[in-house]
Design an enzyme around this catalytic site. Structure first.
Site, PDB file in Angstrom:
ATOM      1  N   SER A  96      49.935 -80.629   6.187  1.00 53.76           N
ATOM      2  CA  SER A  96      51.153 -80.008   5.682  1.00 53.76           C
ATOM      3  C   SER A  96      51.157 -78.546   6.080  1.00 53.76           C
ATOM      4  O   SER A  96      50.113 -77.882   6.025  1.00 53.76           O
ATOM      5  CB  SER A  96      51.223 -80.129   4.156  1.00 53.76           C
ATOM      6  OG  SER A  96      52.424 -79.571   3.662  1.00 53.76           O
ATOM      7  N   HIS A 100      56.361 -68.846   7.297  1.00 54.41           N
ATOM      8  CA  HIS A 100      57.323 -67.837   6.846  1.00 54.41           C
ATOM      9  C   HIS A 100      57.288 -66.660   7.827  1.00 54.41           C
ATOM     10  O   HIS A 100      56.330 -65.881   7.836  1.00 54.41           O
ATOM     11  CB  HIS A 100      56.975 -67.351   5.443  1.00 54.41           C
ATOM     12  CG  HIS A 100      57.123 -68.391   4.382  1.00 54.41           C
ATOM     13  ND1 HIS A 100      58.353 -68.867   3.971  1.00 54.41           N
ATOM     14  CD2 HIS A 100      56.191 -69.065   3.646  1.00 54.41           C
ATOM     15  CE1 HIS A 100      58.177 -69.773   3.026  1.00 54.41           C
ATOM     16  NE2 HIS A 100      56.879 -69.916   2.813  1.00 54.41           N
ATOM     17  N   HIS A 110      58.959 -76.061   7.911  1.00 58.25           N
ATOM     18  CA  HIS A 110      58.005 -76.867   7.148  1.00 58.25           C
ATOM     19  C   HIS A 110      57.822 -78.193   7.869  1.00 58.25           C
ATOM     20  O   HIS A 110      58.767 -78.746   8.428  1.00 58.25           O
ATOM     21  CB  HIS A 110      58.547 -77.119   5.733  1.00 58.25           C
ATOM     22  CG  HIS A 110      57.937 -78.306   5.053  1.00 58.25           C
ATOM     23  ND1 HIS A 110      58.584 -79.525   4.972  1.00 58.25           N
ATOM     24  CD2 HIS A 110      56.733 -78.470   4.454  1.00 58.25           C
ATOM     25  CE1 HIS A 110      57.805 -80.382   4.322  1.00 58.25           C
ATOM     26  NE2 HIS A 110      56.683 -79.778   4.008  1.00 58.25           N
ATOM     27  N   HIS A 149      67.562 -80.433  15.914  1.00 59.77           N
ATOM     28  CA  HIS A 149      67.929 -81.825  15.660  1.00 59.77           C
ATOM     29  C   HIS A 149      67.810 -82.696  16.912  1.00 59.77           C
ATOM     30  O   HIS A 149      67.509 -83.889  16.804  1.00 59.77           O
ATOM     31  CB  HIS A 149      69.336 -81.901  15.059  1.00 59.77           C
ATOM     32  CG  HIS A 149      69.353 -81.627  13.583  1.00 59.77           C
ATOM     33  ND1 HIS A 149      69.144 -82.610  12.647  1.00 59.77           N
ATOM     34  CD2 HIS A 149      69.517 -80.468  12.882  1.00 59.77           C
ATOM     35  CE1 HIS A 149      69.184 -82.089  11.436  1.00 59.77           C
ATOM     36  NE2 HIS A 149      69.417 -80.782  11.553  1.00 59.77           N
ATOM     37  N   GLY A 263      44.615 -81.611  -7.651  1.00 56.70           N
ATOM     38  CA  GLY A 263      44.342 -81.060  -6.330  1.00 56.70           C
ATOM     39  C   GLY A 263      43.992 -79.576  -6.382  1.00 56.70           C
ATOM     40  O   GLY A 263      44.054 -78.923  -7.427  1.00 56.70           O
ATOM     41  N   ARG A 264      43.641 -79.056  -5.221  1.00 52.29           N
ATOM     42  CA  ARG A 264      43.243 -77.648  -5.113  1.00 52.29           C
ATOM     43  C   ARG A 264      44.497 -76.772  -5.140  1.00 52.29           C
ATOM     44  O   ARG A 264      45.320 -76.800  -4.210  1.00 52.29           O
ATOM     45  CB  ARG A 264      42.471 -77.447  -3.813  1.00 52.29           C
ATOM     46  CG  ARG A 264      41.908 -76.043  -3.626  1.00 52.29           C
ATOM     47  CD  ARG A 264      41.014 -76.005  -2.394  1.00 52.29           C
ATOM     48  NE  ARG A 264      40.356 -74.719  -2.253  1.00 52.29           N
ATOM     49  CZ  ARG A 264      40.829 -73.714  -1.509  1.00 52.29           C
ATOM     50  NH1 ARG A 264      41.971 -73.856  -0.844  1.00 52.29           N
ATOM     51  NH2 ARG A 264      40.175 -72.579  -1.417  1.00 52.29           N
TER      52      ARG A 264
END
Length: 308
Positions: A96, A100, A110, A149, A263-264
């Site tokens: 993931s 920015h 993202h 796209h 999770g972390r």
């Protein structure tokens, strides 16, 4: 073991390679900063590596996370659509990332690709892939959005004529801030719960999406990175980043799953921007570039059909 036998090891091997390739591509595009690499272990099982670049020439902050986690019981967010799996053990792995940029004319992006298996007696009772990528501009340029796209459609086309339209629509629906009644950005692709036509086919599609991301995003970065901007554009960028925070903390499945599964936290929340601001009852000046973002870009559109 045949290629249609679910193989977590094969998925992990691909994801680790993708993690490395995107890291190199982003560092090269920035040309100044490097990722801090932070390997971690999860007490309940598994671990990963978070990579964070800060204060670069182009990217104010970029985070790329690889994880492989195990658990003895699926959290509620994972069984909401699959109640028959309640109580099953699980393993999940994915990459993931959120980038920015510093310049407000460069959009935030993202991407995520992931694999999930619910286990009973150590064997997969169910498995599926998910992922996608989406673009969040602060100032809209049709050239950028159409190119984004087109790359998404190219990634989908080998898997069926209707695949891009299906996952483009799902992306528009998913990245919608219900409390604001507005889109987070201009979309891209979003898919989840994918286990068809079989493991090999679903895995191939996930790889196609993962491999398409950098080639879709970095040309936009290169095109806009040196555009001059001032305090007005920076203030609007920080304001719009607030929508990114709102979505991730209220609606994002990955964030909710990560927090519910223990999770972390540093890795889960690395998607949030380093600086952000809110303003009471903000309204852009009519006919301004800021107003045009809302009227022309932050709504679902047939970007490719309109550009033909």
């Amino acid at each position: 073991m045949g290629e249609n036998t679910p193989s977590t090891a094969a998925v992990i091997d691909y994801l680790r390679g993708l993690h490395d390739r995107i890291t190199v591509a982003v560092e090269t595009a920035d040309g100044s900063a490097h990722f801090r690499r932070d390997a971690w272990q999860r007490p309940q099982g598994g671990g990963g590596e978070s990579r964070v670049l800060r204060d670069g020439a182009v990217f104010e902050q970029a985070g790329i996370n690889f994880s492989y986690v195990q658990g003895k019981k699926l959290p509620p967010s994972a069984t909401a659509q699959r109640p028959e799996l309640a109580g099953a053990a699980f393993e999940a792995t994915g990459v993931s990332l959120v980038i920015h940029p510093r310049n407000p004319y460069v959009p935030t992006s993202h991407a995520n690709v992931r694999y999930f298996a619910a286990l009973r007696h150590g064997e997969p009772a169910a498995w599926w892939f998910g992922g996608g990528f989406d673009l969040t501009p602060y100032y809209g340029f049709e050239e950028d959005v159409v190119g984004w796209h087109r790359a998404a459609k190219t990634a989908c086309d080998p898997f069926g004529a209707d695949v891009y339209a299906k996952y483009k629509r799902w992306c528009d629906d998913y990245f919608h801030l219900k409390h604001r009644q507005e889109q987070r950005g201009v979309g891209g692709l979003f898919f989840d719960d994918l286990s068809e036509p079989d493991f090999a086919g679903a895995f191939a599609f996930m790889r196609s999406v993962g491999d398409a991301y950098a080639a879709a995003y970095l040309p936009i970065v290169e095109r806009r990175r040196d555009w001059p901007y001032g305090e007005r554009e920076r203030e609007f960028q920080l304001y719009r980043r607030g929508r990114y925070v709102e979505f991730n903390l209220l609606y994002d499945r990955g964030t909710v799953f990560g927090l519910q599964s223990g999770g972390r936290v540093e890795s889960i929340l690395m998607s949030l921007p380093p600086l952000v601001r809110w303003e009471y009852d903000y309204r852009p000046e009519p006919e301004s570039p800021e107003a045009r973002l809302y009227s022309d870009f932050l709504r679902p559109r047939d970007w490719l059909g309109e550009s033909d």
